[in-house]
Design a protein around this motif. Structure first.
Motif, PDB file in Angstrom:
ATOM      1  N   LEU A  27     -39.610  24.790 -46.164  1.00 28.88           N
ATOM      2  CA  LEU A  27     -38.341  24.970 -46.959  1.00 28.88           C
ATOM      3  C   LEU A  27     -37.797  26.077 -46.259  1.00 28.88           C
ATOM      4  O   LEU A  27     -38.028  26.498 -45.677  1.00 28.88           O
ATOM      5  N   ILE A  28     -36.338  26.223 -46.546  1.00 22.91           N
ATOM      6  CA  ILE A  28     -35.371  27.419 -46.029  1.00 22.91           C
ATOM      7  C   ILE A  28     -35.773  27.584 -46.762  1.00 22.91           C
ATOM      8  O   ILE A  28     -35.673  28.659 -48.409  1.00 22.91           O
ATOM      9  N   PHE A  29     -37.003  29.038 -46.292  1.00 22.40           N
ATOM     10  CA  PHE A  29     -37.247  29.964 -47.414  1.00 22.40           C
ATOM     11  C   PHE A  29     -36.661  30.529 -47.640  1.00 22.40           C
ATOM     12  O   PHE A  29     -36.218  31.904 -49.322  1.00 22.40           O
ATOM     13  N   SER A  30     -35.331  31.456 -46.940  1.00 17.96           N
ATOM     14  CA  SER A  30     -34.463  32.556 -47.824  1.00 17.96           C
ATOM     15  C   SER A  30     -33.774  31.499 -48.811  1.00 17.96           C
ATOM     16  O   SER A  30     -32.390  32.235 -49.692  1.00 17.96           O
ATOM     17  N   ASN A  31     -33.382  30.488 -48.996  1.00 15.83           N
ATOM     18  CA  ASN A  31     -32.213  29.484 -50.617  1.00 15.83           C
ATOM     19  C   ASN A  31     -33.771  29.590 -51.607  1.00 15.83           C
ATOM     20  O   ASN A  31     -33.275  29.217 -52.618  1.00 15.83           O
ATOM     21  N   TYR A  32     -34.984  30.464 -51.076  1.00 14.68           N
ATOM     22  CA  TYR A  32     -35.663  30.270 -52.697  1.00 14.68           C
ATOM     23  C   TYR A  32     -36.241  31.655 -53.635  1.00 14.68           C
ATOM     24  O   TYR A  32     -36.504  31.564 -52.611  1.00 14.68           O
ATOM     25  N   SER A  52     -35.960  37.732 -55.400  1.00 13.34           N
ATOM     26  CA  SER A  52     -34.224  36.934 -55.562  1.00 13.34           C
ATOM     27  C   SER A  52     -34.270  36.050 -53.482  1.00 13.34           C
ATOM     28  O   SER A  52     -35.311  36.948 -53.032  1.00 13.34           O
ATOM     29  N   TYR A  53     -33.791  35.801 -53.475  1.00 12.69           N
ATOM     30  CA  TYR A  53     -33.298  35.521 -52.120  1.00 12.69           C
ATOM     31  C   TYR A  53     -33.844  36.156 -50.804  1.00 12.69           C
ATOM     32  O   TYR A  53     -34.484  35.655 -50.214  1.00 12.69           O
ATOM     33  N   ARG A  72     -40.665  40.960 -49.569  1.00 16.11           N
ATOM     34  CA  ARG A  72     -40.793  39.619 -49.646  1.00 16.11           C
ATOM     35  C   ARG A  72     -40.233  39.652 -47.636  1.00 16.11           C
ATOM     36  O   ARG A  72     -39.455  40.716 -47.386  1.00 16.11           O
ATOM     37  N   ASP A  73     -40.626  38.848 -46.346  1.00 15.38           N
ATOM     38  CA  ASP A  73     -40.184  39.090 -45.219  1.00 15.38           C
ATOM     39  C   ASP A  73     -39.262  37.626 -44.822  1.00 15.38           C
ATOM     40  O   ASP A  73     -40.013  36.542 -44.357  1.00 15.38           O
ATOM     41  N   ASN A  74     -38.075  36.896 -44.772  1.00 15.10           N
ATOM     42  CA  ASN A  74     -37.600  36.091 -44.577  1.00 15.10           C
ATOM     43  C   ASN A  74     -38.083  35.620 -43.445  1.00 15.10           C
ATOM     44  O   ASN A  74     -38.142  34.502 -42.863  1.00 15.10           O
ATOM     45  N   ALA A  75     -37.988  36.512 -42.310  1.00 16.33           N
ATOM     46  CA  ALA A  75     -38.353  36.015 -41.231  1.00 16.33           C
ATOM     47  C   ALA A  75     -39.758  35.673 -41.016  1.00 16.33           C
ATOM     48  O   ALA A  75     -39.678  34.722 -39.578  1.00 16.33           O
ATOM     49  N   LYS A  76     -40.367  35.776 -41.635  1.00 15.75           N
ATOM     50  CA  LYS A  76     -42.303  35.072 -41.250  1.00 15.75           C
ATOM     51  C   LYS A  76     -42.284  34.237 -42.583  1.00 15.75           C
ATOM     52  O   LYS A  76     -43.828  33.624 -42.942  1.00 15.75           O
ATOM     53  N   ASN A  77     -41.060  34.202 -43.560  1.00 15.58           N
ATOM     54  CA  ASN A  77     -41.234  32.995 -44.614  1.00 15.58           C
ATOM     55  C   ASN A  77     -42.323  32.995 -45.532  1.00 15.58           C
ATOM     56  O   ASN A  77     -42.866  32.828 -46.109  1.00 15.58           O
ATOM     57  N   THR A  78     -42.732  34.856 -46.053  1.00 11.34           N
ATOM     58  CA  THR A  78     -43.939  35.109 -46.262  1.00 11.34           C
ATOM     59  C   THR A  78     -44.129  36.178 -47.340  1.00 11.34           C
ATOM     60  O   THR A  78     -42.554  36.476 -47.632  1.00 11.34           O
ATOM     61  N   VAL A  79     -44.103  35.971 -49.062  1.00  7.13           N
ATOM     62  CA  VAL A  79     -43.953  36.885 -49.947  1.00  7.13           C
ATOM     63  C   VAL A  79     -44.698  37.376 -49.962  1.00  7.13           C
ATOM     64  O   VAL A  79     -46.406  37.348 -49.828  1.00  7.13           O
ATOM     65  N   TYR A  80     -44.789  39.137 -50.848  1.00  2.24           N
ATOM     66  CA  TYR A  80     -46.728  39.768 -50.488  1.00  2.24           C
ATOM     67  C   TYR A  80     -46.474  40.074 -52.028  1.00  2.24           C
ATOM     68  O   TYR A  80     -45.314  39.979 -52.835  1.00  2.24           O
ATOM     69  N   LEU A  81     -47.540  40.359 -52.848  1.00  2.92           N
ATOM     70  CA  LEU A  81     -47.729  40.956 -53.696  1.00  2.92           C
ATOM     71  C   LEU A  81     -48.820  42.444 -53.441  1.00  2.92           C
ATOM     72  O   LEU A  81     -50.065  41.820 -53.358  1.00  2.92           O
ATOM     73  N   TYR A  95     -51.005  32.199 -58.523  1.00  8.99           N
ATOM     74  CA  TYR A  95     -50.717  31.635 -57.356  1.00  8.99           C
ATOM     75  C   TYR A  95     -49.295  32.020 -57.535  1.00  8.99           C
ATOM     76  O   TYR A  95     -48.313  33.046 -57.869  1.00  8.99           O
ATOM     77  N   CYS A  96     -48.437  31.842 -55.884  1.00 10.08           N
ATOM     78  CA  CYS A  96     -46.627  31.696 -55.595  1.00 10.08           C
ATOM     79  C   CYS A  96     -46.705  31.214 -55.858  1.00 10.08           C
ATOM     80  O   CYS A  96     -47.128  29.595 -55.915  1.00 10.08           O
ATOM     81  N   ALA A  97     -45.046  31.417 -55.967  1.00 14.52           N
ATOM     82  CA  ALA A  97     -44.564  29.464 -56.143  1.00 14.52           C
ATOM     83  C   ALA A  97     -42.851  30.149 -56.049  1.00 14.52           C
ATOM     84  O   ALA A  97     -42.513  31.071 -55.634  1.00 14.52           O
ATOM     85  N   ALA A  98     -42.402  28.522 -55.717  1.00 11.55           N
ATOM     86  CA  ALA A  98     -41.222  28.738 -55.285  1.00 11.55           C
ATOM     87  C   ALA A  98     -39.546  28.234 -56.045  1.00 11.55           C
ATOM     88  O   ALA A  98     -40.679  26.439 -56.372  1.00 11.55           O
ATOM     89  N   ASP A  99     -38.427  28.915 -56.527  1.00  6.51           N
ATOM     90  CA  ASP A  99     -37.705  27.954 -57.397  1.00  6.51           C
ATOM     91  C   ASP A  99     -36.591  27.775 -56.094  1.00  6.51           C
ATOM     92  O   ASP A  99     -35.755  29.597 -56.286  1.00  6.51           O
ATOM     93  N   ARG A 100     -36.089  26.774 -56.433  1.00  3.79           N
ATOM     94  CA  ARG A 100     -34.459  26.744 -55.601  1.00  3.79           C
ATOM     95  C   ARG A 100     -33.449  27.670 -56.348  1.00  3.79           C
ATOM     96  O   ARG A 100     -32.673  27.820 -56.012  1.00  3.79           O
ATOM     97  N   SER A 101     -33.084  28.110 -57.414  1.00  2.00           N
ATOM     98  CA  SER A 101     -32.571  27.797 -58.464  1.00  2.00           C
ATOM     99  C   SER A 101     -32.226  29.272 -58.899  1.00  2.00           C
ATOM    100  O   SER A 101     -31.522  29.608 -59.251  1.00  2.00           O
TER     101      SER A 101
END
Length: 123
Positions: A27-32, A52-53, A72-81, A95-101
């Protein structure tokens, strides 16, 4: 094919820290908008945090405010907690989850989910 792969869970003593990671592909990570949810045994899945994006806006469950940081690091397509001062009641599968909207708190809005990573906090 979208994949979200969590890592970083484990067994930690109360008061300890963990950093969870979720790497996204397909997916295009920065769009989610991205979020973390958790589910403890015998309980419903609950919202933990979202971002957010661009990472400029974050949300947290009240019980984790001050102890948890989502990033998040959009260059690495990674989100952290990053979770600090962990308590036994934080024990759950995360769980991690992605939402386009967006990056709302409702789990039903998220179209992509990872398999989860177990976090166990001993007292």
């Amino acid at each position: 094919q979208v994949q979200l792969v969590e890592s970083g869970g484990g067994l930690v003593q109360a008061g300890g820290s963990l950093r969870l990671s979720c790497v996204a592909s397909g997916l295009i990570f920065s769009n989610y908008g991205m979020a973390w949810f958790r589910q403890a045994p015998g309980k419903e899945r609950e919202f933990v945090s979202s971002i957010s994006y661009s990472g400029s806006t974050t949300n947290y469950i009240e019980s984790l405010k001050g102890r948890t940081t989502i990033s998040r690091d959009n260059a690495k397509n990674t989100v952290y907690l990053q979770m600090n001062s962990l308590k036994p009641e934080d024990t759950a599968v995360y769980y991690c989850a992605a939402d386009r909207s967006g990056w709302e708190r409702e789990s039903r809005r998220y179209e992509h989910w990872g398999q989860g990573t177990q976090v166990t906090v001993s007292s």
